[in-house]
Every structure is written in structure tokens, then in C-alpha cells.
Write a protein that holds these residues in place. Structure first.
Motif, PDB file in Angstrom:
ATOM      1  N   ALA A  16       1.001  -1.434   0.524  1.00 59.10           N
ATOM      2  CA  ALA A  16      -0.159   0.201  -0.159  1.00 59.10           C
ATOM      3  C   ALA A  16       1.162   1.177   0.117  1.00 59.10           C
ATOM      4  O   ALA A  16       0.719   2.789  -0.700  1.00 59.10           O
ATOM      5  CB  ALA A  16      -0.806  -0.347   1.147  1.00 59.10           C
ATOM      6  N   PHE A  17       2.791   1.491   1.096  1.00 57.77           N
ATOM      7  CA  PHE A  17       3.156   2.367   0.891  1.00 57.77           C
ATOM      8  C   PHE A  17       3.535   2.750  -0.546  1.00 57.77           C
ATOM      9  O   PHE A  17       3.498   3.936  -0.659  1.00 57.77           O
ATOM     10  CB  PHE A  17       3.875   2.228   1.576  1.00 57.77           C
ATOM     11  N   PHE A  18       4.009   1.546  -1.262  1.00 55.52           N
ATOM     12  CA  PHE A  18       4.987   2.110  -2.779  1.00 55.52           C
ATOM     13  C   PHE A  18       4.042   2.084  -3.879  1.00 55.52           C
ATOM     14  O   PHE A  18       4.247   2.671  -4.726  1.00 55.52           O
ATOM     15  CB  PHE A  18       5.671   0.929  -2.306  1.00 55.52           C
ATOM     16  N   THR A  19       2.624   1.681  -3.743  1.00 54.49           N
ATOM     17  CA  THR A  19       2.036   1.636  -4.879  1.00 54.49           C
ATOM     18  C   THR A  19       0.730   3.379  -4.491  1.00 54.49           C
ATOM     19  O   THR A  19       0.234   4.263  -5.496  1.00 54.49           O
ATOM     20  CB  THR A  19       0.509   0.751  -4.711  1.00 54.49           C
ATOM     21  N   GLY A  20       1.420   3.327  -2.984  1.00 57.08           N
ATOM     22  CA  GLY A  20       0.181   4.782  -2.668  1.00 57.08           C
ATOM     23  C   GLY A  20      -1.127   5.114  -2.355  1.00 57.08           C
ATOM     24  O   GLY A  20      -1.829   6.009  -3.047  1.00 57.08           O
ATOM     25  N   THR A  21      -2.004   3.462  -2.391  1.00 61.45           N
ATOM     26  CA  THR A  21      -3.023   4.206  -2.326  1.00 61.45           C
ATOM     27  C   THR A  21      -2.833   3.941  -0.932  1.00 61.45           C
ATOM     28  O   THR A  21      -3.215   3.441  -0.273  1.00 61.45           O
ATOM     29  CB  THR A  21      -3.560   2.579  -2.959  1.00 61.45           C
ATOM     30  N   ARG A  22      -4.640   4.559  -1.064  1.00 55.27           N
ATOM     31  CA  ARG A  22      -4.914   5.290   0.451  1.00 55.27           C
ATOM     32  C   ARG A  22      -6.898   4.895   0.484  1.00 55.27           C
ATOM     33  O   ARG A  22      -6.953   5.555  -0.451  1.00 55.27           O
ATOM     34  CB  ARG A  22      -4.701   6.442   0.669  1.00 55.27           C
ATOM     35  N   LEU A  23      -6.995   4.434   1.269  1.00 56.01           N
ATOM     36  CA  LEU A  23      -8.440   4.185   1.550  1.00 56.01           C
ATOM     37  C   LEU A  23      -9.377   5.675   1.700  1.00 56.01           C
ATOM     38  O   LEU A  23      -8.516   5.749   2.800  1.00 56.01           O
ATOM     39  CB  LEU A  23      -8.880   2.586   2.120  1.00 56.01           C
ATOM     40  N   ARG A  24     -10.095   5.885   1.323  1.00 58.15           N
ATOM     41  CA  ARG A  24     -10.918   6.649   2.067  1.00 58.15           C
ATOM     42  C   ARG A  24     -12.459   6.585   2.008  1.00 58.15           C
ATOM     43  O   ARG A  24     -13.008   5.211   1.438  1.00 58.15           O
ATOM     44  CB  ARG A  24     -10.757   8.073   0.790  1.00 58.15           C
ATOM     45  N   GLY A  25     -13.327   7.216   2.680  1.00 58.09           N
ATOM     46  CA  GLY A  25     -14.071   6.690   2.799  1.00 58.09           C
ATOM     47  C   GLY A  25     -15.385   6.045   4.113  1.00 58.09           C
ATOM     48  O   GLY A  25     -14.718   6.048   4.738  1.00 58.09           O
ATOM     49  N   ARG A  26     -17.101   6.269   4.010  1.00 59.79           N
ATOM     50  CA  ARG A  26     -16.945   5.510   4.966  1.00 59.79           C
ATOM     51  C   ARG A  26     -17.369   3.638   5.079  1.00 59.79           C
ATOM     52  O   ARG A  26     -17.936   3.691   3.768  1.00 59.79           O
ATOM     53  CB  ARG A  26     -18.627   6.220   5.270  1.00 59.79           C
ATOM     54  N   LEU A  27     -17.828   3.313   5.554  1.00 58.66           N
ATOM     55  CA  LEU A  27     -17.583   1.898   5.446  1.00 58.66           C
ATOM     56  C   LEU A  27     -18.651   2.171   6.601  1.00 58.66           C
ATOM     57  O   LEU A  27     -18.275   2.108   8.502  1.00 58.66           O
ATOM     58  CB  LEU A  27     -16.045   0.956   5.606  1.00 58.66           C
TER      59      LEU A  27
ATOM     60  N   HIS B  33      -6.075   2.365   7.793  1.00 60.31           N
ATOM     61  CA  HIS B  33      -6.302   3.429   7.102  1.00 60.31           C
ATOM     62  C   HIS B  33      -7.794   3.984   8.135  1.00 60.31           C
ATOM     63  O   HIS B  33      -8.481   4.195   8.142  1.00 60.31           O
ATOM     64  CB  HIS B  33      -8.243   2.640   6.506  1.00 60.31           C
ATOM     65  N   PRO B  34      -6.564   5.511   7.960  1.00 59.74           N
ATOM     66  CA  PRO B  34      -7.298   6.433   9.383  1.00 59.74           C
ATOM     67  C   PRO B  34      -8.488   7.172   8.363  1.00 59.74           C
ATOM     68  O   PRO B  34      -9.077   7.681   9.120  1.00 59.74           O
ATOM     69  CB  PRO B  34      -6.249   7.630   9.529  1.00 59.74           C
ATOM     70  N   GLU B  35      -8.104   7.168   6.918  1.00 60.38           N
ATOM     71  CA  GLU B  35      -9.137   7.601   6.642  1.00 60.38           C
ATOM     72  C   GLU B  35     -10.161   7.337   5.832  1.00 60.38           C
ATOM     73  O   GLU B  35     -11.444   8.485   5.505  1.00 60.38           O
ATOM     74  CB  GLU B  35      -8.872   8.670   5.393  1.00 60.38           C
ATOM     75  N   VAL B  36     -10.533   6.090   6.476  1.00 56.95           N
ATOM     76  CA  VAL B  36     -11.942   5.510   6.210  1.00 56.95           C
ATOM     77  C   VAL B  36     -12.691   5.740   7.797  1.00 56.95           C
ATOM     78  O   VAL B  36     -12.199   5.353   9.092  1.00 56.95           O
ATOM     79  CB  VAL B  36     -11.455   4.293   6.522  1.00 56.95           C
ATOM     80  N   ASP B  37     -14.070   5.955   7.247  1.00 60.68           N
ATOM     81  CA  ASP B  37     -14.970   6.615   8.418  1.00 60.68           C
ATOM     82  C   ASP B  37     -16.106   4.632   8.883  1.00 60.68           C
ATOM     83  O   ASP B  37     -16.738   4.722   7.823  1.00 60.68           O
ATOM     84  CB  ASP B  37     -16.151   7.822   8.503  1.00 60.68           C
ATOM     85  N   LEU B  38     -15.115   4.114   9.760  1.00 64.37           N
ATOM     86  CA  LEU B  38     -15.528   2.792  10.199  1.00 64.37           C
ATOM     87  C   LEU B  38     -16.700   3.352  10.930  1.00 64.37           C
ATOM     88  O   LEU B  38     -16.657   3.441  11.498  1.00 64.37           O
ATOM     89  CB  LEU B  38     -14.733   1.470  10.496  1.00 64.37           C
ATOM     90  N   GLU B  39     -17.755   2.359  10.670  1.00 65.75           N
ATOM     91  CA  GLU B  39     -19.315   2.524  11.335  1.00 65.75           C
ATOM     92  C   GLU B  39     -19.422   1.054  11.806  1.00 65.75           C
ATOM     93  O   GLU B  39     -20.091   0.609  11.063  1.00 65.75           O
ATOM     94  CB  GLU B  39     -20.740   3.705  11.553  1.00 65.75           C
TER      95      GLU B  39
END
Length: 292
Positions: A85-96, A120-126
Motif C-alpha cells: 500500500a505504501f509503495f503503490t500510493g493507495t489510500r483508502l477513504r470514505g465511509r464503511l 486506514h485512518p481516512e476510512v470512517d468505520l461505522e
């Protein structure tokens, strides 16, 4: 000194077999042939120089070295995924919106969710904790994106995390009177364990009565500890202070139960987050039937 490198593909296959205790189920989960699963396990055993499973006509069991490999495999795969994830630069976002059966409250699911949020701190987990039937209804209605819930052994659908059997449990001091109706502690409809318990007793022709009903697992466990009655429960998740009812009580068998992941029909960022959490749960699936 020779350094042994453990292949991530083989480790994922090992975890799938360890969690399902079945080469066939592991092959289905991974979308592989059973021969490929066996080959992956054999190569991993060759790399470790130790047998990881005991296989016979009755099934599959982990050896002591296999138990030890569980923790190592999770750690290696988690590090591998973080690096990717670090080297591909993918960061998950959004509401789950994630739903889990209350069976998992006393397991190590919170540790898996905490690690996911950390990664994945940018994912809002409910999180929603409910009966499996209620979770399924909410998923179908689009009110949840991913659920971890029970599925009866004769049903299909969902990705198998692990399989267990339902058993009757109660207080060690409880004695059932064969001349009186079986006192039951149950969830309200649409509880899967409730439905199976009533069905099994009806098939046996044994009378029963409801001694306690609650949507709360904690309340039902408290009632069982107080000796109010018996409850149907997953063998691998028997709460402290309760035991399986002895066979001499003559209660009917309850059959198998599957714990599965099911996803909704959302796409985009939500689907990516759901896929990532599902992968994390599958990787740590063995921790879900081990008490904290």
C-alpha cells in the motif's frame, strides 16, 4: 546462514486451511484447485521443515508448529500489505458501514478493527452489532456495506470465515428434568440459533418453554449462568462460566453453523474499503473463535 523466505501466497493458503480446517473449503475461498492448496501447504511445510497439519479420515487439525505459524503468517502478511500500500500510493477513504453478530463481542474482533483503522485512518468505520438475520436484512436494504454473521450449514452465499457446530450450553449446576419442558434462553426472531433450537426440539417431539428472551448476548449469558435454562450456542465461542449440556440430557443435535462475510452492492471507495476489511478479517479469522 541460510535465510528462509516464506511466500505470501503460501501463507494465505495456510491461513485459509487453518481457519476452515478443510482443504476443500480453503480451495473454495481462494478460488483454487484443491491440489493447488495441498501443494502450497506442502511447500510451506518443506520451507519450515515441520508438519503444520495433521490430516486423517476425520479431518484436519493444526500441529503445535502450525499453531505457532498462525501468528507468524499474520504478521508477515500484514507487513507485506502495508509495504504494498505504501509503495503503490493507495489510500483508502470514505465511509464503511460494517455489521457484526454479537457472537464476536467477546472475541478478538476489536483488535482486527483497531488494526484496520490504524492502517486506514481516512476510512470512517461505522460498526453495528445485531442478530445475524437483522444484519442480513440491513445489508439487502443497502443500510450496511459488509457484514460478518452466522449462516446455517445448509445455506449458501457469502465467503466462509470458519465453520463450527451449535451445541446446548448452560450452567454446570443445571439439571434438566426429563418430565418437564426444556427451559430455553433465546434471542428473539430472526435469531438463527433460536430458529434451529426450536426446530430441533419440535423434530424430536420434546416440549419446551421460553425462560428468557433478549437481543443482548450478555443478558442471555447472565440468565444461563443463573441456571434459568439452556441456550444454543457456537461450540468455539462458549462464554466463561457455561459448559456444554451433557449428552445424557438427551437434547437433540443442532447441526453446523457457518460464519461468513457478505458484501453489499456498493462500488467505488466503499467497495475498496469493504474488500480491505474483509481481507483483514479473513487473515485474522482464527482469532474470531478464540477468547480475548
Amino acid at each position: 546462514m541460510t535465510v528462509t523466505v516464506y511466500e505470501p501466497t503460501q501463507l494465505r493458503t495456510f491461513l485459509a486451511v487453518a481457519q476452515t480446517l478443510s482443504f476443500t473449503q480453503a480451495a473454495r475461498r481462494l478460488g483454487l484447485r484443491q491440489s493447488t492448496v495441498s501443494q502450497h501447504v506442502r511447500r510451506l511445510e518443506e520451507a519450515t521443515g515441520r508438519p503444520l497439519f495433521v490430516r486423517d479420515t476425520h479431518g484436519v487439525e493444526l500441529t503445535e508448529d502450525g499453531e505457532a505459524m498462525l501468528g507468524f503468517a499474520r504478521t508477515i502478511l500484514e507487513a507485506h500489505e502495508r509495504a504494498a500500500a505504501f509503495f503503490t500510493g493507495t489510500r483508502l477513504r470514505g465511509r464503511l458501514r460494517f455489521g457484526a453478530s454479537e457472537d464476536f463481542v467477546t472475541t478478538r474482533l476489536p483488535e482486527i478493527l483497531e488494526a484496520f483503522r490504524r492502517e486506514h485512518p481516512e476510512v470512517d468505520l461505522e460498526l453495528t452489532v445485531e442478530l445475524s438475520g437483522t444484519l442480513q436484512a440491513r445489508l439487502e436494504a443497502g443500510r450496511l456495506d459488509l457484514i460478518l454473521a452466522k449462516r446455517r450449514g445448509d445455506e449458501t452465499g457469502g465467503e466462509l470465515v470458519w465453520q463450527d457446530v451449535l451445541v446446548w450450553i448452560g450452567s454446570p449446576r443445571l439439571r434438566l428434568d426429563p418430565e418437564r419442558p426444556v427451559p430455553l434462553i433465546v434471542f428473539p426472531p430472526p435469531g438463527i440459533t433460536r430458529a434451529r433450537a426450536l426446530e430441533a426440539l419440535r423434530e424430536q417431539g420434546r416440549p419446551w418453554r421460553i425462560a428468557c428472551t433478549s437481543t443482548s448476548l450478555s443478558a442471555n449469558v447472565a440468565a444461563a449462568r443463573a441456571g434459568l435454562g439452556v441456550m444454543a450456542h457456537t461450540r468455539g465461542l462458549v462464554p466463561p462460566g457455561l459448559v456444554e449440556v451433557p449428552a445424557r440430557a438427551g437434547l437433540p443435535e443442532l447441526g453446523a453453523v457457518d460464519f461468513v462475510l457478505r458484501t453489499g452492492r456498493r462500488g467505488g471507495a466503499t467497495q475498496d474499503a469493504a474488500d480491505a476489511l474483509a481481507a483483514a478479517i479473513l487473515a485474522g479469522g482464527d482469532r474470531l473463535h478464540r477468547p480475548r
